[in-house]
Design an enzyme around this catalytic site. Structure first.
Site, PDB file in Angstrom:
ATOM      1  N   GLY A  38     -17.751  -8.224 -18.799  1.00  0.00           N
ATOM      2  CA  GLY A  38     -17.824  -8.824 -17.467  1.00  0.00           C
ATOM      3  C   GLY A  38     -16.511  -8.949 -16.717  1.00  0.00           C
ATOM      4  CG  ASP A  94     -18.073 -12.399 -16.132  1.00  0.00           C
ATOM      5  OD1 ASP A  94     -17.838 -13.341 -16.926  1.00  0.00           O
ATOM      6  OD2 ASP A  94     -19.007 -11.588 -16.311  1.00  0.00           O
ATOM      7  CG  ASP A  97     -23.414 -20.317 -17.347  1.00  0.00           C
ATOM      8  OD1 ASP A  97     -23.666 -21.369 -16.757  1.00  0.00           O
ATOM      9  OD2 ASP A  97     -24.318 -19.564 -17.785  1.00  0.00           O
ATOM     10  CE  LYS A 125     -24.103 -19.198 -13.267  1.00  0.00           C
ATOM     11  NZ  LYS A 125     -25.280 -18.794 -14.038  1.00  0.00           N
ATOM     12  CG  PHE A 146     -28.573 -14.738 -13.319  1.00  0.00           C
ATOM     13  CD1 PHE A 146     -28.161 -15.125 -14.586  1.00  0.00           C
ATOM     14  CD2 PHE A 146     -28.531 -13.385 -12.979  1.00  0.00           C
ATOM     15  CE1 PHE A 146     -27.723 -14.180 -15.513  1.00  0.00           C
ATOM     16  CE2 PHE A 146     -28.100 -12.439 -13.905  1.00  0.00           C
ATOM     17  CZ  PHE A 146     -27.698 -12.839 -15.177  1.00  0.00           C
ATOM     18  CB  VAL A 147     -24.037 -14.689  -9.316  1.00  0.00           C
ATOM     19  CG1 VAL A 147     -24.381 -15.838  -8.392  1.00  0.00           C
ATOM     20  CG2 VAL A 147     -23.106 -15.146 -10.428  1.00  0.00           C
ATOM     21  CG  ASP A 153     -24.738  -7.685 -17.227  1.00  0.00           C
ATOM     22  OD1 ASP A 153     -24.014  -8.672 -17.483  1.00  0.00           O
ATOM     23  OD2 ASP A 153     -25.661  -7.307 -17.966  1.00  0.00           O
ATOM     24  NE  ARG A 159     -21.648  -4.875 -17.346  1.00  0.00           N
ATOM     25  CZ  ARG A 159     -21.728  -6.055 -17.964  1.00  0.00           C
ATOM     26  NH1 ARG A 159     -21.136  -7.100 -17.427  1.00  0.00           N
ATOM     27  NH2 ARG A 159     -22.415  -6.191 -19.079  1.00  0.00           N
TER      28      ARG A 159
HETATM   29  P1  IMP Z   1     -20.748 -19.127 -21.126  1.00  0.00           P
HETATM   30  O1  IMP Z   1     -20.340 -18.888 -22.537  1.00  0.00           O
HETATM   31  O2  IMP Z   1     -22.058 -19.846 -20.997  1.00  0.00           O
HETATM   32  O3  IMP Z   1     -19.677 -19.746 -20.256  1.00  0.00           O
HETATM   33  O4  IMP Z   1     -21.141 -17.740 -20.542  1.00  0.00           O
HETATM   34  C1  IMP Z   1     -20.246 -16.870 -20.100  1.00  0.00           C
HETATM   35  C2  IMP Z   1     -20.859 -15.492 -20.089  1.00  0.00           C
HETATM   36  O5  IMP Z   1     -22.257 -15.486 -19.738  1.00  0.00           O
HETATM   37  C3  IMP Z   1     -20.158 -14.736 -18.996  1.00  0.00           C
HETATM   38  O6  IMP Z   1     -19.066 -14.041 -19.536  1.00  0.00           O
HETATM   39  C4  IMP Z   1     -21.236 -13.822 -18.474  1.00  0.00           C
HETATM   40  O7  IMP Z   1     -21.222 -12.632 -19.212  1.00  0.00           O
HETATM   41  C5  IMP Z   1     -22.547 -14.507 -18.763  1.00  0.00           C
HETATM   42  N1  IMP Z   1     -23.098 -15.178 -17.554  1.00  0.00           N
HETATM   43  C6  IMP Z   1     -23.155 -16.489 -17.305  1.00  0.00           C
HETATM   44  N2  IMP Z   1     -23.703 -16.757 -16.102  1.00  0.00           N
HETATM   45  C7  IMP Z   1     -23.990 -15.549 -15.566  1.00  0.00           C
HETATM   46  C8  IMP Z   1     -24.587 -15.141 -14.301  1.00  0.00           C
HETATM   47  O8  IMP Z   1     -24.935 -15.918 -13.405  1.00  0.00           O
HETATM   48  N3  IMP Z   1     -24.724 -13.798 -14.112  1.00  0.00           N
HETATM   49  C9  IMP Z   1     -24.344 -12.880 -15.054  1.00  0.00           C
HETATM   50  N4  IMP Z   1     -23.789 -13.220 -16.225  1.00  0.00           N
HETATM   51  C10 IMP Z   1     -23.614 -14.535 -16.486  1.00  0.00           C
HETATM   52 MG    MG Z   2     -19.341 -11.890 -20.130  1.00  0.00          MG
END
Ligand code: IMP
Ligand code: MG
Length: 172
Positions: A38, A94, A97, A125, A146-147, A153, A159
């Protein structure tokens, strides 16, 4: 798809991010570490606006999420990781979350004796996080939707879009 952040806004924010990072590290050598896949678009743009002695590396992380948001088990790959011993490391991703990905990667890099570890993301987020970590640098806060685009992606697609868009039901 609903466009949330256009190309011009992203460009300006990434230039500002590079300026801030360059100012904070004040000529100290830095390793920018992109989280595959990402981060690749942000990484490519960001490293060209950082004015520091810079090395670039990659680390793999995927959460085996299904089609959209439900995050599963995190898998980490360090095959592409350069030596980070005694290096200041900036993890580039990227989006922040749940924060699980970056929190886990920070732990791994500290185990590998990086002298410092910070995180930079394009998007943060607006939601409760699962971990005790916030990104050190970010460009935009977004609502909990969700973006896709600019590296992000949906099921491997979108992407390459130069803007950030919210995925709608019709796009799935
Ligand atoms: P985290 O570990 O929950 O912070 O997730 C991070 C990873 O989840 C990011 O590197 C993204 O690959 C994926 N991700 C989280 N939210 C989104 C979204 O809205 N769109 C696409 N990928 C996302
Ligand atoms: Mg990722």
């Amino acid at each position: 798809m609903k466009r949330l952040i256009d190309e011009t806004e992203i460009r300006a924010a990434v230039i500002e991010l590079g300026r801030q990072i360059s100012a904070d590290y004040r000529r100290r050598p830095l390793t920018a570490l992109g989280v595959v896949t990402g981060s690749i678009v942000l990484l490519a743009d960001l490293i060209r606006v950082i004015d520091l002695p810079l090395r670039v590396g990659l680390i793999q992380a995927s959460s085996y999420r299904g089609a959209t948001t439900a995050a599963g088990e995190l898998s980490i790959g360090t095959d592409l990781l350069p030596d980070v011993t005694d290096r200041d490391v900036l993890l580039v991703d990227d989006i922040f979350d749940s924060g699980r990905t970056l929190a886990t990667l920070c732990g791994i890099l500290r185990e590998k004796q990086a002298s410092s570890v910070r995180t930079a993301v394009l998007l943060w987020k607006d939601r409760p996080t699962d971990v005790d970590l916030q990104p050190d640098y970010y460009c935009f806060k977004i609502p909990d939707v969700f973006v896709v685009g600019y590296g992000l992606d949906y099921d491997g697609e979108y992407r390459h879009l130069p803007y950030i868009a919210e995925l709608e039901e019709a796009d799935r």
